[in-house]
Design a protein around this motif. Structure first.
Motif, PDB file in Angstrom:
ATOM      1  N   ALA A 256       0.845  -1.705   0.379  1.00 28.91           N
ATOM      2  CA  ALA A 256      -0.104   0.013  -0.225  1.00 28.91           C
ATOM      3  C   ALA A 256       1.170   0.955  -0.403  1.00 28.91           C
ATOM      4  O   ALA A 256       0.395   2.420  -0.531  1.00 28.91           O
ATOM      5  CB  ALA A 256      -1.151  -0.576   0.962  1.00 28.91           C
ATOM      6  N   LEU A 257       1.794   1.135   0.488  1.00 26.82           N
ATOM      7  CA  LEU A 257       3.545   2.481   0.195  1.00 26.82           C
ATOM      8  C   LEU A 257       3.838   2.465   0.009  1.00 26.82           C
ATOM      9  O   LEU A 257       5.175   3.344  -0.947  1.00 26.82           O
ATOM     10  CB  LEU A 257       3.947   2.282   1.896  1.00 26.82           C
ATOM     11  CG  LEU A 257       2.247   2.750   2.576  1.00 26.82           C
ATOM     12  CD1 LEU A 257       3.630   2.508   4.758  1.00 26.82           C
ATOM     13  CD2 LEU A 257       2.637   4.062   3.255  1.00 26.82           C
ATOM     14  N   ASN A 258       3.797   1.155  -1.145  1.00 27.55           N
ATOM     15  CA  ASN A 258       4.605   1.454  -2.297  1.00 27.55           C
ATOM     16  C   ASN A 258       6.641   0.821  -2.251  1.00 27.55           C
ATOM     17  O   ASN A 258       6.734   1.673  -2.535  1.00 27.55           O
ATOM     18  CB  ASN A 258       4.543   2.237  -3.604  1.00 27.55           C
ATOM     19  CG  ASN A 258       5.154   2.327  -4.883  1.00 27.55           C
ATOM     20  OD1 ASN A 258       5.435   1.038  -5.121  1.00 27.55           O
ATOM     21  ND2 ASN A 258       5.310   3.382  -5.652  1.00 27.55           N
ATOM     22  N   ILE A 259       6.148   0.017  -1.419  1.00 24.77           N
ATOM     23  CA  ILE A 259       7.843   0.023  -1.304  1.00 24.77           C
ATOM     24  C   ILE A 259       7.566  -1.790  -0.867  1.00 24.77           C
ATOM     25  O   ILE A 259       8.896  -1.955   0.047  1.00 24.77           O
ATOM     26  CB  ILE A 259       8.495   0.641   0.767  1.00 24.77           C
ATOM     27  CG1 ILE A 259       7.220  -0.175   1.720  1.00 24.77           C
ATOM     28  CG2 ILE A 259       8.569   1.687   0.342  1.00 24.77           C
ATOM     29  CD1 ILE A 259       7.580   0.372   3.133  1.00 24.77           C
ATOM     30  N   ASP A 260       7.436  -2.001  -1.256  1.00 21.83           N
ATOM     31  CA  ASP A 260       7.697  -3.339  -1.134  1.00 21.83           C
ATOM     32  C   ASP A 260       8.862  -4.274  -1.800  1.00 21.83           C
ATOM     33  O   ASP A 260       8.537  -5.841  -1.687  1.00 21.83           O
ATOM     34  CB  ASP A 260       5.748  -4.665  -2.015  1.00 21.83           C
ATOM     35  CG  ASP A 260       5.099  -3.811  -2.828  1.00 21.83           C
ATOM     36  OD1 ASP A 260       5.464  -2.801  -3.366  1.00 21.83           O
ATOM     37  OD2 ASP A 260       4.857  -5.106  -3.502  1.00 21.83           O
ATOM     38  N   ASN A 261       8.907  -3.710  -2.924  1.00 28.53           N
ATOM     39  CA  ASN A 261      10.093  -4.012  -3.700  1.00 28.53           C
ATOM     40  C   ASN A 261      11.331  -3.421  -3.111  1.00 28.53           C
ATOM     41  O   ASN A 261      12.361  -3.854  -3.786  1.00 28.53           O
ATOM     42  CB  ASN A 261      10.457  -3.313  -5.384  1.00 28.53           C
ATOM     43  CG  ASN A 261       9.444  -1.646  -5.036  1.00 28.53           C
ATOM     44  OD1 ASN A 261       9.655  -1.290  -4.244  1.00 28.53           O
ATOM     45  ND2 ASN A 261      10.293  -0.793  -6.523  1.00 28.53           N
TER      46      ASN A 261
END
Ligand SMILES: Nc1ncnc2c1ncn2[C@@H]1O[C@H](COP(=O)(O)OP(=O)(O)OP(=O)(O)O)[C@@H](O)[C@H]1O
Length: 227
Positions: A133-138
């Motif tokens: 959701a916070l776009n840091i999963d990568n």
């Protein structure tokens, strides 16, 4: 309305002769999203640190989740902070040599109450959900000192959100983001807070973010201390 924070006649000074804070009345109810602002040096970080039980105020009354913090033992305040609050610090306070995933998991590893009933596997699944959701999963396997400042801010937010704390205190959490990224960060933070019924106190100098918040507080308006 269920008060999460109830503050009465609170006074605080770093040096004996001069009060930094003198607030007669301030209440925050469950689920509120508050934008707290005021000029540099007016006491915003000091107030947040008192609310989190990081620095002790000695005068007045401060009830957090119904527990009186004034005069309370550090161990009690630490336990309430650890289990029920997420704090996004101005300087993020990530551990540089740990990877992003371990940084996010840290408060839940340190405090078993914060983990609720989640075992390690469910905790990691939840962590991945919030990171997506916070776009840091990568970047979960990258070390904290190998990611950008904007990414560090989002990691700090994910760490504050994991474990569904009742209250999130965010001190200038968007100061290193550009304006588009700020709004996106806020959208993500709000949707996570709403999903978890978390109360949010958000400090920022950036008044363009104010419009997103239902309640605004100018600290100088409630603070009688003359700085
Ligand atoms: N550890 C400390 N010891 C003594 N005085 C302090 C300490 N920390 C802050 N102060 C003083 O207390 C006042 C309030 O500081 P605080 O950091 O709470 O302000 P702020 O509103 O958060 O500022 P900023 O927006 O610049 O972060 C300032 O005058 C500051 O110099």
């Amino acid at each position: 309305m269920n008060p999460i924070i109830k503050l009465k006649n609170l006074k605080y000074s770093y040096k004996k002769e001069k009060n930094i804070l003198d607030i007669s009345d301030f209440t925050v109810n469950e689920g509120e999203k508050i934008f707290l602002y005021g000029p540099s040096g007016c006491g915003k970080t000091t107030l947040l640190s008192i609310l989190a039980g990081i620095i002790p105020a000695k005068e007045g009354s401060l009830k957090i989740f119904g527990t009186e913090f004034i005069g309370a033992k550090n161990s009690l305040k630490d336990s309430i902070r650890g289990s029920q609050m997420g704090y996004i610090f101005q300087m993020f306070n990530l551990i540089p040599y740990l990877n992003v995933l371990d940084n996010i998991l840290l408060p839940c590893k340190l405090n078993f109450k914060r983990r609720e009933d989640m075992d390690k596997k469910s905790l990691i699944i939840k962590c991945k959900e919030i990171s997506k959701a916070l776009n840091i999963d990568n970047i979960l396997t990258k070390k904290a000192n190998e990611i950008s400042v904007g990414q560090q801010q989002r990691v700090a937010a994910a760490r504050a959100l994991l474990g569904s704390p009742k209250l999130i205190i965010a001190d200038e959490p968007t100061s290193s983001l550009d304006s588009d990224a700020r709004e996106l960060f806020l959208e993500n933070l709000f949707s996570q807070c709403e999903a978890q019924k978390t109360t949010l106190i958000f400090v920022s100098h950036d008044k363009s973010l104010m419009k997103f918040f239902p309640r605004h507080i100018a600290l100088p308006d409630i603070n009688r201390a003359k700085l």
